[in-house]
Scaffold this motif. Sequence first.
Motif, PDB file in Angstrom:
ATOM      1  N   MET A   1      29.473  41.221  86.763  1.00 34.93           N
ATOM      2  CA  MET A   1      29.136  41.956  85.526  1.00 34.93           C
ATOM      3  C   MET A   1      28.190  43.102  85.858  1.00 34.93           C
ATOM      4  SD  MET A   1      30.164  40.239  82.557  1.00 34.93           S
ATOM      5  CE  MET A   1      28.901  39.841  81.361  1.00 34.93           C
ATOM      6  N   SER A   2      28.668  44.291  85.651  1.00 32.47           N
ATOM      7  CA  SER A   2      27.841  45.441  86.012  1.00 32.47           C
ATOM      8  C   SER A   2      27.288  46.172  84.797  1.00 32.47           C
ATOM      9  CB  SER A   2      28.655  46.415  86.876  1.00 32.47           C
ATOM     10  OG  SER A   2      29.753  46.869  86.123  1.00 32.47           O
ATOM     11  N   THR A   3      27.762  45.769  83.608  1.00 30.56           N
ATOM     12  CA  THR A   3      27.250  46.469  82.419  1.00 30.56           C
ATOM     13  C   THR A   3      25.825  46.010  82.095  1.00 30.56           C
ATOM     14  OG1 THR A   3      28.262  44.787  81.075  1.00 30.56           O
ATOM     15  CG2 THR A   3      29.481  46.865  81.302  1.00 30.56           C
ATOM     16  N   THR A   4      25.027  46.943  81.711  1.00 25.16           N
ATOM     17  CA  THR A   4      23.664  46.564  81.304  1.00 25.16           C
ATOM     18  C   THR A   4      23.603  46.483  79.783  1.00 25.16           C
ATOM     19  OG1 THR A   4      23.109  48.885  81.536  1.00 25.16           O
ATOM     20  CG2 THR A   4      22.306  47.419  83.248  1.00 25.16           C
ATOM     21  N   ALA A   5      22.997  45.426  79.350  1.00 25.14           N
ATOM     22  CA  ALA A   5      22.860  45.237  77.902  1.00 25.14           C
ATOM     23  C   ALA A   5      21.933  46.309  77.340  1.00 25.14           C
ATOM     24  CB  ALA A   5      22.283  43.859  77.609  1.00 25.14           C
ATOM     25  N   PRO A   6      22.201  46.830  76.119  1.00 24.08           N
ATOM     26  CA  PRO A   6      21.266  47.805  75.547  1.00 24.08           C
ATOM     27  C   PRO A   6      19.908  47.152  75.291  1.00 24.08           C
ATOM     28  CG  PRO A   6      22.869  47.092  73.890  1.00 24.08           C
ATOM     29  CD  PRO A   6      23.269  46.451  75.196  1.00 24.08           C
ATOM     30  N   MET A   7      18.818  47.928  75.479  1.00 17.28           N
ATOM     31  CA  MET A   7      17.457  47.398  75.248  1.00 17.28           C
ATOM     32  C   MET A   7      17.340  46.921  73.791  1.00 17.28           C
ATOM     33  SD  MET A   7      15.060  47.486  77.662  1.00 17.28           S
ATOM     34  CE  MET A   7      13.470  48.007  77.032  1.00 17.28           C
ATOM     35  N   PRO A   8      16.989  45.678  73.601  1.00 15.58           N
ATOM     36  CA  PRO A   8      16.836  45.236  72.221  1.00 15.58           C
ATOM     37  C   PRO A   8      15.664  45.986  71.581  1.00 15.58           C
ATOM     38  CG  PRO A   8      15.980  43.589  73.728  1.00 15.58           C
ATOM     39  CD  PRO A   8      16.547  44.694  74.572  1.00 15.58           C
ATOM     40  N   PRO A   9      15.714  46.245  70.266  1.00 15.62           N
ATOM     41  CA  PRO A   9      14.583  46.940  69.654  1.00 15.62           C
ATOM     42  C   PRO A   9      13.306  46.108  69.845  1.00 15.62           C
ATOM     43  CG  PRO A   9      16.058  46.013  67.983  1.00 15.62           C
ATOM     44  CD  PRO A   9      16.710  45.811  69.318  1.00 15.62           C
ATOM     45  N   LYS A  10      12.223  46.831  70.094  1.00 13.38           N
ATOM     46  CA  LYS A  10      10.952  46.161  70.352  1.00 13.38           C
ATOM     47  C   LYS A  10      10.524  45.381  69.103  1.00 13.38           C
ATOM     48  CE  LYS A  10       6.596  47.787  72.226  1.00 13.38           C
ATOM     49  NZ  LYS A  10       5.902  49.044  72.505  1.00 13.38           N
ATOM     50  N   LYS A  11      10.161  44.134  69.310  1.00 17.40           N
ATOM     51  CA  LYS A  11       9.791  43.318  68.163  1.00 17.40           C
ATOM     52  C   LYS A  11       8.327  43.617  67.792  1.00 17.40           C
ATOM     53  CE  LYS A  11      10.123  38.661  66.467  1.00 17.40           C
ATOM     54  NZ  LYS A  11       9.770  37.293  66.826  1.00 17.40           N
TER      55      LYS A  11
END
Lengths: 347, 614
Positions: A1-11
């Motif tokens: 798996m080479s896709t990077t997950a998008p940065m979750p919005p900062k909580k």
Amino acid sequence: MSTTAPMPPKKVNRIGLDVLQYRGSKTTLCAGCGHNAISERIVECFYEMGIEPWSVAKFSGIGCSSKSPAYFLGMAHGFNAVHGRAPAVATGALLANRNLLGIVVSGDGDTASIGLGQFMHMLRRNVPLIYVIENNGVYGLTKGQFSATADLGSKLKTGVVNDLPPIDVCLAGIELGATLVARSFSGDKRQLQSILKTCIAHKGLSVVDVISPCVAFNDHEGSTKSYSYMKDHEEPLHEIDFIPHFEEIHVEIPEGEARDVRLHDGSLLRLRKLDRDYDPTNKLEAVRMLHESQKTGEVLTGILYVDSGRDNFTDILNIVDEPLATLPEERVRPSREVLDQIMEELR
Amino acid sequence: MSTTQVTSVEPFVDGHGKAVVNDFSIQVATVNGSGSQTANNVLMRSIFQMGVPVSGKNLFPSNIAGLPTWFTIRASKHGWIGRKKEIDFLVAMNPETAQEDVAKLEPGAAVVYDEPLKLNTLRSDLHFYAVPFDKLVGPVCPEAKLRKLVRNMIYDGVVGWLLGIEFDEIRKALFKQFGPKKAKAAEMNWNAVLAGRDFAEKNLVKTDPFRIERMDQTAGKIIIDGNAATALGCMFAGVTVVTWYPITPSSSLVESLIGYLKRFRVDKETGKATYAVVQAEDEIASIGMVIGAGWAGARAMTATAGPGISLMSEFVGLGYYAEVPAVVFDVQRVGPSTGLPTRTMQGDLLKNAVLSHGDTRHPMLFPSSPEECFTMAGTAFDLAEHFQTPVFVMTDLDLGMNNWMSDPFPYPETPIARGKVLTEEDLNRLNGFARYADVDGDGIGYRTLPGTKHPKAAYFTRGSGHNEKAQYTEREDDYINNMDRLSRKFETMRQHVPKPEVVLNEKASVGLICCGTSRYACEESRDQLLREYGLETSYLRLKAYPFTGDLSDFVSRHERVYVIDQNRDAQLLSLMRLELAAEEIARLRSVRYYGGMPLDARTVTDDIVRQEGL
């Protein structure tokens, strides 16, 4: 798996700060020390309650416990006072600025031995403070002498047996005027969180005695403040739900199984009955339960006593709403006419 | 002086012998708890109202009722208001001490005494006046339980008649003392004064030479004790947090302050106080609260005496290292525990200079009069906030608890100075700060107050283990840097503390140095040395520690310098030894008094004369 997950919005919390902004500097206490867990809970609670960190003032005396204010809320002013005397410093600071949210972290030696006098007079005054006692029954920083909360018959690592009865800081708290008294265990994350949040909402003096095992000097067979002892002997009084005043109350409580206590700021403290119908506003009952638990060797945890009706010290002194510290000159220096009048009276 | 040396007394009659006018001392010997204080204050005030410079000293025991107490009033046309060693006019009301009191008198003194004591049989070289107080009090005071109190007013009437004090002034003083709310009590006491006067007029023949005659030396002046003056100084300095633990002789300072704050520092609109006063559980808590309040930005103070200072030692050290403003009023007295707690002393000079452990040094101010108590209270708060450090104001029991004649106090002309405090706006501009960095080269860092709404406002306060950014450190270089900066700060203070009062006499090779209440004895002693021995002197009165360059200049200009101390171990002189050069130290001589009474001029004069070989 080479896709990077998008940065979750900062909580972030309701004032837009993230939890990292509630942290302090890196702890220098021993790995596994109960005090570190308490610091973690303090960070979480102030974050979740959305308290402005710069409105908080942290105080401590001397000892391992008293180092911990440096390890949480780095954006709050802190004062590491002298041994056993944090109550006086905190009282003075709260009088200078009654808008501060004060939290004291003390230890069992700091509170129940050298600081017992100041502790008691702070109780009597109901100074608006959260007073956390990180209680391990032992002097860690001077390498393992008994403190005044060590249980009768408990053993030091060296084999020395304690031959004096302990001072119960919760009993003292209830007797002498604290308006919220609780006991917990540093390993009980959920309960400690509920208690600390309740303390943040409470406008008088909260005393929280947290049994916090010392991994270096008091976590062995024979100690009554070790992890294993606490696991066997802790008896939660009730389950605690704390509902801050800014959150909608949505929990459905079956009738007869819960008791609500409304705090000054409108928050609700909801105690869910376990095996007793415990009323935390009943002083005599609280004292009786504590004495009973002493007899049975149980460590009773939970919110033992609440009185949300009594005035705190700044109310009793009837001081102005603004911080005394920054009142402008015209409000603190009487006029020339006043001096003339006084001089005339003395002629 | 002893009872065996009997000399007969020439009766004094107008025109025969020499009258002694406005230059003598009166001593009233009573037991405490007998209500004599009112009678004594009325007597003192009526002399004051006649324009005659006057001072009053209450020499009292550590007790509520039943032990001997003496009140000394000195009238001095020359304006000397220090204690006079010799008693000229005795009012002997206390059977326990009457014989000894009479034995101590110089020949020619006058004695008013309670008739049953039969003191006139003791000596024949004194002027005796017997007064049957118990017989006189009955008719003026029908209530038996009040007689003990009212009885004392009778001697005001007798003494007033004997000394020629105007009765209109006695009446005025008496009604002022009681105030409008107690007019009925005042009336009964006034009748007692009249009963004393009428008795004296009908039955006594004045034979002594002592007289009070009207002058104009007190117009516009006030009468106040030093503690009340200090309290006023604190209120006008804008004090906001006051903590205390009751201890003689400082209690009345805070009690006066509470009274003034209640009258003048409650917001009219809200009815709320612009101050907080806490009676703490002990002096450790008092100073702890002051340190906490000062840290959070209040003008905070406490008042205490030597034993309280001892307890405050650890916190004062923390205040020094953590650099927290605090003002401590030390009303000095004798001894710990039951160690003459009601007697005066300059006993804490050395201790306070270096109180606590490690390398600590603290500024001290030395007020000598009610006016200086008032002004120096303001100076103390300004210094504490400017230098972010505990400041001691060193008064004493004599100054604090006795009534003094004074000029009215000047309204503070300079605004309240809050020192280097950064606000939210400052932090935005500076983008942060380092709490203990010496930005200005004066050793004083910038601070923020807790509660300042800025993410970079906070810092962590602790003892000496911190670097410039207030971070914990045990590094050698950080510690030394910090200690050196604290030294620089102390040096800067020399430019800011009040300068001494200096009287340079070109003809003098001898100098006198003192501080605080020693001034009254020193100033009068200089007059005695010149008039009686032809000895010219210069004079320097210290107002503050750290000492300024004036001290060294003064010492090097004189061959011999007498340092006057009200303690056994020459504490003021010892403090000078720490700062002066060896050749200056060699010029210092010590004059010490440590009996617990306010220092008198004769004691100073006699010691200097002995050391000078005159």
